[in-house]
Design a protein around this motif. Structure first.
Motif, mmCIF file in Angstrom:
data_model
loop_
_atom_site.group_PDB
_atom_site.id
_atom_site.type_symbol
_atom_site.label_atom_id
_atom_site.label_comp_id
_atom_site.label_asym_id
_atom_site.label_seq_id
_atom_site.Cartn_x
_atom_site.Cartn_y
_atom_site.Cartn_z
ATOM 1 N N LYS A 261 -15.017 34.656 18.875
ATOM 2 C CA LYS A 261 -15.506 35.477 19.561
ATOM 3 C C LYS A 261 -17.026 36.171 17.629
ATOM 4 C CE LYS A 261 -11.744 39.191 18.772
ATOM 5 N NZ LYS A 261 -11.093 40.000 19.912
ATOM 6 N N ASP A 262 -17.690 37.058 18.385
ATOM 7 C CA ASP A 262 -18.184 37.243 16.961
ATOM 8 C C ASP A 262 -17.302 37.848 15.799
ATOM 9 O OD1 ASP A 262 -20.841 36.308 17.782
ATOM 10 O OD2 ASP A 262 -21.153 38.085 19.098
ATOM 11 N N GLY A 263 -17.954 38.184 14.952
ATOM 12 C CA GLY A 263 -17.128 38.442 13.726
ATOM 13 C C GLY A 263 -15.485 37.404 13.357
ATOM 14 N N PHE A 264 -15.701 36.922 14.042
ATOM 15 C CA PHE A 264 -15.003 35.006 13.363
ATOM 16 C C PHE A 264 -14.427 34.955 11.977
ATOM 17 C CE2 PHE A 264 -13.444 30.570 13.688
ATOM 18 C CZ PHE A 264 -12.330 30.571 13.859
ATOM 19 N N SER A 265 -13.243 34.951 11.756
ATOM 20 C CA SER A 265 -12.830 34.979 10.578
ATOM 21 C C SER A 265 -12.472 33.423 9.943
ATOM 22 C CB SER A 265 -12.521 36.051 9.272
ATOM 23 O OG SER A 265 -11.562 36.476 9.638
ATOM 24 N N PHE A 266 -12.225 32.947 8.939
ATOM 25 C CA PHE A 266 -11.774 30.789 9.800
ATOM 26 C C PHE A 266 -11.554 30.826 7.716
ATOM 27 C CE2 PHE A 266 -12.572 26.639 9.610
ATOM 28 C CZ PHE A 266 -11.773 26.264 10.826
ATOM 29 N N GLN A 267 -10.402 30.030 7.599
ATOM 30 C CA GLN A 267 -10.670 28.737 6.414
ATOM 31 C C GLN A 267 -9.402 27.577 6.710
ATOM 32 O OE1 GLN A 267 -8.763 30.742 2.884
ATOM 33 N NE2 GLN A 267 -7.664 28.793 2.366
ATOM 34 N N THR A 268 -9.762 26.668 5.948
ATOM 35 C CA THR A 268 -9.648 25.184 6.852
ATOM 36 C C THR A 268 -9.434 24.928 4.951
ATOM 37 O OG1 THR A 268 -10.137 23.731 8.044
ATOM 38 C CG2 THR A 268 -12.484 24.361 6.985
ATOM 39 N N GLY A 269 -8.811 23.372 4.506
ATOM 40 C CA GLY A 269 -8.955 23.156 3.434
ATOM 41 C C GLY A 269 -9.710 21.741 3.813
ATOM 42 N N ASN A 288 -21.890 29.063 21.944
ATOM 43 C CA ASN A 288 -21.172 29.751 22.881
ATOM 44 C C ASN A 288 -22.373 30.917 21.676
ATOM 45 O OD1 ASN A 288 -19.545 29.318 24.782
ATOM 46 N ND2 ASN A 288 -18.516 29.088 22.781
ATOM 47 N N GLY A 289 -22.973 30.951 21.091
ATOM 48 C CA GLY A 289 -23.614 31.279 19.760
ATOM 49 C C GLY A 289 -22.878 32.832 19.102
ATOM 50 N N ILE A 290 -21.861 31.619 19.073
ATOM 51 C CA ILE A 290 -21.098 33.469 17.846
ATOM 52 C C ILE A 290 -21.252 32.582 16.549
ATOM 53 C CG2 ILE A 290 -18.638 33.515 17.593
ATOM 54 C CD1 ILE A 290 -17.792 32.311 19.888
ATOM 55 N N LYS A 291 -21.141 33.866 15.916
ATOM 56 C CA LYS A 291 -22.280 34.037 15.002
ATOM 57 C C LYS A 291 -20.644 34.237 13.706
ATOM 58 C CE LYS A 291 -24.995 35.780 10.734
ATOM 59 N NZ LYS A 291 -26.027 35.959 10.825
ATOM 60 N N GLY A 292 -20.072 34.347 12.994
ATOM 61 C CA GLY A 292 -18.434 34.513 12.373
ATOM 62 C C GLY A 292 -18.686 35.758 11.033
ATOM 63 N N SER A 293 -17.747 36.548 10.742
ATOM 64 C CA SER A 293 -18.080 37.337 9.575
ATOM 65 C C SER A 293 -18.066 36.199 8.369
ATOM 66 C CB SER A 293 -16.964 38.660 10.098
ATOM 67 O OG SER A 293 -15.800 38.191 10.126
ATOM 68 N N PHE A 294 -16.582 35.845 7.696
ATOM 69 C CA PHE A 294 -16.495 35.229 7.171
ATOM 70 C C PHE A 294 -15.590 33.982 7.075
ATOM 71 C CE2 PHE A 294 -13.225 37.978 6.894
ATOM 72 C CZ PHE A 294 -12.408 37.386 5.882
ATOM 73 N N ALA A 295 -15.570 32.553 6.088
ATOM 74 C CA ALA A 295 -15.245 31.795 5.890
ATOM 75 C C ALA A 295 -14.784 31.856 4.138
ATOM 76 C CB ALA A 295 -16.385 30.378 5.913
ATOM 77 N N SER A 296 -13.653 31.449 4.090
ATOM 78 C CA SER A 296 -13.114 31.220 2.740
ATOM 79 C C SER A 296 -12.312 30.709 2.209
ATOM 80 C CB SER A 296 -12.320 32.831 2.947
ATOM 81 O OG SER A 296 -11.189 32.458 3.260
#
Length: 501
Positions: A261-269, A288-296
Motif C-alpha cells: 500500500k502507499d508507504g510500502f518499503s522494500f529490499q531485494t537482492g 493499483n497506483g501505489i507509491k512506496g516510501s523507500f527501497a534500500s
C-alpha cells in the motif's frame, strides 16, 4: 527480534560520521574539524610512518568488489616488511584478494573478520590454512562491533575514488568511481590511523561520505581498481519459467499480505529470481497506483529505474551493484548515500532495515526450523556469508526466501542447515516452485492466503517430503573437529561454528 521502531528518523539519512547515533556509546576519535591529512607521500613512506607491528588489525572495504586493487597493493608491501600475526577486518573478501592465501601460509595474516567471502580465501579458510578462528559477521554487526570497541582497528586503508583538497573522500568521482563508501565510515571514525588511497584528486568532489578530518594520510596511485568488477553475480531478471512462477507467486503473496500500500518499503537482492519479484511488485504498484516510501540495500539498475519512474520516494543505498547505480547516486537527490551503521546496526535506533516492510532473500539451504544458510555449501566450503541477510530478515515485517526447491538435483530444504547464517525465528516465508511454506507463527496470514488466493500453501515438512521424493536424502557432511570460523549474528551472538573440511 522484530523491531517496531517508527519511520520518523528516515527523513534525514546518515550523511556524517555521528548522525543518529548514541553519544554515550560512539565516541569520535578525531574531533579536530580543521585538521587536514598528510598528502603527496608514497605508500612506502606512509607505511614507514605508521610504525606497523606484529598483531595489528588492518581494515579494508569492498565497494570495488572483485575489481579492488588496494588490499593486494597494501598487503604485499606489508608482507615484504616481515610483519606477522595480522588480523584483516575487511567488509567483504572476493577472488581478487587471493594474495591473502599466501599470507596465511607464512603467518603474515592469521585471522580474517568479514561479512562475506568467496573464492580462494574462503576455500583456504575452510581447509584450515588460516591459523586463528575467523569471524563471518553481518553488514550491520560489523559497524556495531567497531563503534562499540569490540574490534579495534589499528589502521584503516580506504580505497577512495575521489579526494578533494581538504581530504574529504567520495565514492562518486574519478575513473574508479564505485558510488558509495558507506561500509568504510565506521573504520574512518574509529581507527587509530586512516590511510586514503586514491587515483583521483580534485579541488572539490561530489557528495563526500568521509570528512577529511578523519583521514591521516592520502596516497595517490595509478589505479585503485577496475569498476567493472563491481558487477558480480546475476543482475538480470530471470527468463526461466520456473523462476518467473516463483516471482509471480511471491508478488501475489505480498499483495495479499496487507503490506503493499502507499508507504510500502522494500529490499531485494541482485539475483535473477529476486529481481523478477521486484518486477512483479512493480506491476502491482502501477496497477493499483501505489507509491512506496523507500527501497534500500545494495542497489541494482532495476531499483534505480523504479526510483526514476516514481515507484519509491527515496532509495537508501549502502552499496552499488552496477555502474547505473554508481551514476544514479551521483546525480539524483533522492538516491541517498547511507553508511553501514545507518543501514543495519541493531544498536542504532534509526537503522533502515528495521523499517522495511518486505525483504526478498535467497538461500543455499533452509531447514525445518526455517534457519537459513548462505555461508557454506553442502560440502562445507565457505561460499559467501550473511552480508545484510540476517540484518534485513530481523528488521523487515516480512522476510521472504525465494528459491527453486531443487537446483542441480539438490534440494534447498534440509533437516538441519550446514551453517546457521540467519535464525529461523526471523524468516517468515519460503516461496518455491513446488509450493509455499509459511512460518507457523503467521496463522492469520496462512488462513488469509488460503481464502483469497490459489497459492499452494504447504507446511515446510510437506515441502521437504516432496523434495526428498525427488532428490533422496543426502548423506551427512563429514568434517574434522577443528573450528575454522564462527557465524556471528548482528548483535554479536555466535550462531554457529564452521569446521575444517
Amino acid at each position: 527480534m522484530r523491531n517496531s521502531i517508527g519511520r520518523e528518523g528516515l527523513e534525514n539519512p546518515f550523511m556524517g560520521a555521528f548522525a543518529n547515533v548514541k553519544e554515550s556509546i560512539y565516541k569520535p576519535v578525531k574531533t579536530d574539524l580543521t585538521r587536514h591529512p598528510e598528502r603527496d607521500s608514497t605508500l612506502d613512506e606512509v607505511l614507514d610512518s605508521l610504525k606497523l607491528k606484529d598483531g595489528m588489525t588492518l581494515s579494508f572495504h569492498h565497494h570495488l568488489r572483485n575489481g579492488d586493487y588496494v588490499l593486494d597493493m597494501v598487503m604485499r608491501k606489508i608482507q615484504a616488511r616481515g610483519i606477522k600475526g595480522l588480523t584483516i577486518a575487511a567488509t567483504s573478501i572476493f577472488p581478487c584478494h587471493k594474495c591473502l592465501v599466501d599470507m596465511f601460509e607464512d603467518g603474515t595474516v592469521t585471522k580474517v573478520i568479514t561479512a562475506y567471502l568467496q573464492g580462494p580465501v574462503a576455500k583456504a579458510i575452510s581447509e584450515g590454512r588460516c591459523r586463528d578462528i575467523c569471524v563471518v559477521c553481518t553488514h550491520g554487526g560489523r559497524p556495531r562491533s567497531i563503534l562499540e570497541g569490540e574490534i579495534k582497528v589499528d589502521v584503516a586503508f580506504i580505497a577512495a575514488p575521489g579526494v578533494d583538497k581538504d581530504g574529504n573522500l567520495t565514492g562518486s568521482d574519478g575513473p574508479s568511481a564505485c558510488g558509495i563508501l558507506g561500509y568504510a565510515v565506521a573504520d574512518a571514525q574509529m581507527a587509530d590511523k586512516v590511510v586514503a588511497i586514491t587515483d583521483y584528486m580534485a579541488d572539490e568532489v561530489n557528495k563526500p561520505e568521509i570528512p577529511g578530518y578523519m583521514v591521516d594520510y592520502v596516497v595517490k596511485v595509478d589505479s585503485i581498481g577496475d569498476p567493472k568488477g563491481i558487477v558480480s553475480g546475476s543482475t538480470v531478471i530471470t527468463k526461466d519459467p520456473v523462476g518467473l512462477k516463483i516471482a509471480r507467486d511471491c508478488a501475489t503473496l505480498i499483495a495479499h499480505s496487507g503490506l503493499l500500500k502507499d508507504g510500502f518499503s522494500f529490499q531485494t537482492g541482485a539475483g535473477g529470481i529476486s529481481l523478477a519479484v521486484a518486477n512483479e511488485v512493480k506491476k502491482l504498484m502501477k496497477k493499483n497506483g501505489i507509491k512506496g516510501s523507500f527501497a534500500s540495500g545494495g542497489t541494482t539498475d532495476y531499483l534505480v529505474q523504479m526510483l526514476a519512474e516514481g515507484y519509491f520516494e527515496k532509495l537508501y543505498d549502502v552499496q552499488c551493484f552496477n555502474l547505473d547505480a554508481v551514476e544514479s547516486v551521483k546525480v539524483r537527490d533522492n538516491h541517498l548515500k547511507i553508511d553501514a551503521n545507518k543501514y543495519a546496526n541493531i544498536n542504532n535506533p534509526d537503522n533502515v532495515v528495521n523499517n522495511l516492510d518486505v525483504v526478498i532473500l535467497g538461500a543455499s539451504e533452509i531447514d525445518l526450523d526455517y534457519n537459513v544458510n548462505v555461508t557454506t555449501g553442502t560440502d562445507g566450503i565457505i561460499l559467501g556469508g550473511s552480508g545484510g541477510h540476517a540484518d534485513t530478515a530481523a528488521g523487515a515485517k516480512l522476510a521472504i526466501i525465494v528459491s527453486k526447491l531443487m537446483n542441480a538435483r539438490l534440494s534447498c530444504l534440509v533437516d538441519k542447515v550446514t551453517t546457521v547464517t540467519t535464525p529461523g525465528e526471523t524468516i517468515d516465508i519460503l516461496v518455491t516452485d513446488r509450493g509455499i511454506a509459511i512460518n507457523p507463527k503467521h496463522q492469520e496470514l496462512i488462513e488469509k492466503l488460503r481464502a483469497e488466493t490459489n497459492l499452494e500453501i504447504l507446511t515446510i515438512g510437506e515441502l521437504k517430503e516432496i523434495a526428498d521424493g525427488l532428490t533422496g536424502v543426502p548423506e551427512k557432511l563429514k568434517t574434522s573437529d577443528r573450528i575454522v570460523a564462527v557465524s556471528e549474528y548482528r548483535d554479536g551472538t555466535i550462531l554457529d561454528v564452521l569446521y575444517m573440511v
